[in-house]
Design a protein around this motif. Structure first.
Motif, PDB file in Angstrom:
ATOM      1  N   HIS A  27      13.309  80.717  35.170  1.00 22.08           N
ATOM      2  CA  HIS A  27      13.971  80.386  33.919  1.00 22.08           C
ATOM      3  C   HIS A  27      15.404  79.925  34.184  1.00 22.08           C
ATOM      4  O   HIS A  27      16.222  80.668  34.717  1.00 22.08           O
ATOM      5  CB  HIS A  27      13.980  81.598  32.979  1.00 22.08           C
ATOM      6  N   LEU A  28      15.670  78.687  33.801  1.00 20.73           N
ATOM      7  CA  LEU A  28      17.020  78.143  33.880  1.00 20.73           C
ATOM      8  C   LEU A  28      17.588  78.129  32.469  1.00 20.73           C
ATOM      9  O   LEU A  28      17.015  77.509  31.566  1.00 20.73           O
ATOM     10  CB  LEU A  28      17.009  76.742  34.474  1.00 20.73           C
ATOM     11  N   CYS A  29      18.699  78.827  32.279  1.00 19.11           N
ATOM     12  CA  CYS A  29      19.315  78.917  30.958  1.00 19.11           C
ATOM     13  C   CYS A  29      20.629  78.145  30.941  1.00 19.11           C
ATOM     14  O   CYS A  29      21.415  78.244  31.888  1.00 19.11           O
ATOM     15  CB  CYS A  29      19.574  80.374  30.581  1.00 19.11           C
ATOM     16  N   PHE A  30      20.834  77.375  29.894  1.00 23.67           N
ATOM     17  CA  PHE A  30      22.054  76.585  29.744  1.00 23.67           C
ATOM     18  C   PHE A  30      22.802  77.067  28.517  1.00 23.67           C
ATOM     19  O   PHE A  30      22.246  77.122  27.420  1.00 23.67           O
ATOM     20  CB  PHE A  30      21.706  75.102  29.605  1.00 23.67           C
ATOM     21  N   ILE A  31      24.084  77.428  28.700  1.00 29.92           N
ATOM     22  CA  ILE A  31      24.922  77.855  27.585  1.00 29.92           C
ATOM     23  C   ILE A  31      25.896  76.728  27.270  1.00 29.92           C
ATOM     24  O   ILE A  31      26.761  76.394  28.086  1.00 29.92           O
ATOM     25  CB  ILE A  31      25.691  79.146  27.916  1.00 29.92           C
ATOM     26  N   GLY A  32      25.743  76.143  26.095  1.00 29.11           N
ATOM     27  CA  GLY A  32      26.600  75.032  25.708  1.00 29.11           C
ATOM     28  C   GLY A  32      25.876  74.121  24.747  1.00 29.11           C
ATOM     29  O   GLY A  32      24.696  74.336  24.417  1.00 29.11           O
ATOM     30  N   PRO A  33      26.546  73.062  24.267  1.00 32.14           N
ATOM     31  CA  PRO A  33      25.902  72.114  23.344  1.00 32.14           C
ATOM     32  C   PRO A  33      24.691  71.448  23.993  1.00 32.14           C
ATOM     33  O   PRO A  33      24.726  71.105  25.179  1.00 32.14           O
ATOM     34  CB  PRO A  33      27.011  71.096  23.065  1.00 32.14           C
ATOM     35  N   GLU A  34      23.638  71.267  23.223  1.00 29.01           N
ATOM     36  CA  GLU A  34      22.388  70.714  23.763  1.00 29.01           C
ATOM     37  C   GLU A  34      22.589  69.344  24.386  1.00 29.01           C
ATOM     38  O   GLU A  34      21.944  69.007  25.386  1.00 29.01           O
ATOM     39  CB  GLU A  34      21.340  70.635  22.658  1.00 29.01           C
ATOM     40  N   ARG A  89      24.895  68.369  26.159  1.00 26.01           N
ATOM     41  CA  ARG A  89      25.488  68.465  27.493  1.00 26.01           C
ATOM     42  C   ARG A  89      24.433  68.600  28.580  1.00 26.01           C
ATOM     43  O   ARG A  89      24.732  68.471  29.769  1.00 26.01           O
ATOM     44  CB  ARG A  89      26.433  69.672  27.554  1.00 26.01           C
ATOM     45  N   LEU A  90      23.201  68.903  28.182  1.00 20.22           N
ATOM     46  CA  LEU A  90      22.075  68.897  29.122  1.00 20.22           C
ATOM     47  C   LEU A  90      21.034  67.942  28.545  1.00 20.22           C
ATOM     48  O   LEU A  90      20.075  68.361  27.909  1.00 20.22           O
ATOM     49  CB  LEU A  90      21.488  70.296  29.313  1.00 20.22           C
ATOM     50  N   ASP A 134      28.452  75.550  30.386  1.00 22.50           N
ATOM     51  CA  ASP A 134      29.255  74.348  30.191  1.00 22.50           C
ATOM     52  C   ASP A 134      30.741  74.698  30.264  1.00 22.50           C
ATOM     53  O   ASP A 134      31.188  75.688  29.661  1.00 22.50           O
ATOM     54  CB  ASP A 134      28.916  73.729  28.840  1.00 22.50           C
ATOM     55  N   ALA A 135      31.509  73.868  30.991  1.00 23.39           N
ATOM     56  CA  ALA A 135      32.938  74.133  31.151  1.00 23.39           C
ATOM     57  C   ALA A 135      33.662  74.125  29.811  1.00 23.39           C
ATOM     58  O   ALA A 135      34.681  74.803  29.647  1.00 23.39           O
ATOM     59  CB  ALA A 135      33.568  73.103  32.091  1.00 23.39           C
ATOM     60  N   LEU A 152      30.265  70.715  34.820  1.00 17.48           N
ATOM     61  CA  LEU A 152      31.314  69.794  34.403  1.00 17.48           C
ATOM     62  C   LEU A 152      30.694  68.506  33.904  1.00 17.48           C
ATOM     63  O   LEU A 152      29.882  67.894  34.602  1.00 17.48           O
ATOM     64  CB  LEU A 152      32.247  69.472  35.579  1.00 17.48           C
ATOM     65  N   ASN A 153      31.072  68.069  32.725  1.00 10.46           N
ATOM     66  CA  ASN A 153      30.562  66.808  32.209  1.00 10.46           C
ATOM     67  C   ASN A 153      31.539  65.662  32.403  1.00 10.46           C
ATOM     68  O   ASN A 153      31.182  64.513  32.245  1.00 10.46           O
ATOM     69  CB  ASN A 153      30.209  66.943  30.725  1.00 10.46           C
TER      70      ASN A 153
END
Length: 241
Positions: free
Chosen positions: A7-14, A16-17, A60-61, A87-88
């Motif tokens: 499971h890869l979890c991303f915290i931040g605005p959608e 951004r991924l 997300d930064a 980093l975006n």
């Protein structure tokens, strides 16, 4: 939910991924499930209700260096997960990075504008428990990590400013356990495909490990890295005698 899934979890605005990155990941890693949450509390609720144990958590930064306290809580709650700041933009805006490195809550940084194949390899490294840091951010590591990862270009008279030899031996101990495994097999003369088979990884993952090893050690190629590894081992043996 199946226990064999990662499971890869991303915290931040959608956004951004982006979907194209998600789809590329899922094509490359069919056993992966991607979860996107706006904040870590949403992640906790979702993970708890679905029985999810995150393998890697990308943050997300833009989530902000002001949330270092929350980063610590994430680290404590998911101690087995690999945390990574994403980093975006470019790497010139280093405020968040400096704050997170100084606090010791983030050890991995992943630019989202990497070439796709490199980005995918970097994520695989993180999912396997390894570390990823773009070479251009090593200067920050020198400030906030110990031992410093000095490159060969910063030498005077064959020694670095802190007196260490400039052939890469001084950073062997700073490599991750997996990078040390790869380097040990390189030093034995194994080719990438044989190293991949020995460690049950893809050749692409091995290539990325080697890229990191060479960058961290400040050497020019795998031969120099292997020589430094052997010299480091000999020095350690002499020290224990």
């Amino acid at each position: 939910m199946s226990s064999h899934l990662r499971h890869l979890c991303f915290i931040g605005p959608e956004e951004r991924l982006p979907k194209q990155l998600q789809n590329s990941l899922l094509r490359e890693l069919p056993d992966l499930v991607v979860h996107i949450e706006d904040d870590w509390r949403s992640l906790v609720r979702s993970a708890s209700s679905k029985g999810i144990h995150p393998t890697t958590i990308l943050i997300d930064a833009g989530y902000g260096a002001a949330n270092i306290t929350e980063f610590r809580q994430i680290e404590e709650m998911y101690s087995n997960a690999n945390l990574c700041l994403t980093l975006n933009g470019d790497c010139n805006s280093t405020h968040h990075i400096r704050e997170c490195l100084k606090a010791g809550v983030i050890h991995n940084i992943l630019p989202m504008n990497l070439r796709l194949d490199l980005w995918l390899f970097a994520v695989q490294i993180l999912l396997h428990g390894g570390s990823y840091m773009p070479p251009e951010l090593f200067e920050l590591l020198e400030v906030h990590r110990n031992p410093p990862m000095t490159t060969a270009g910063q030498t005077v008279g064959g020694h670095t400013s802190n007196g260490a030899c400039a052939n890469g031996t001084h950073v062997v101990d700073a490599l991750t356990p997996r990078e040390n495994e790869v380097l040990a097999l390189i030093a034995q003369g194994l080719q990438n495909k044989n190293i991949a088979a020995a460690l049950r990884l893809s050749e692409h993952t091995i290539k990325l490990h080697i890229h990191h090893i060479i960058s961290k050690m400040g050497v020019s190629n795998r031969t120099e890295a292997a020589a430094a590894f052997i010299q480091h081992g000999e020095a350690a043996d002499n020290h224990t005698r």
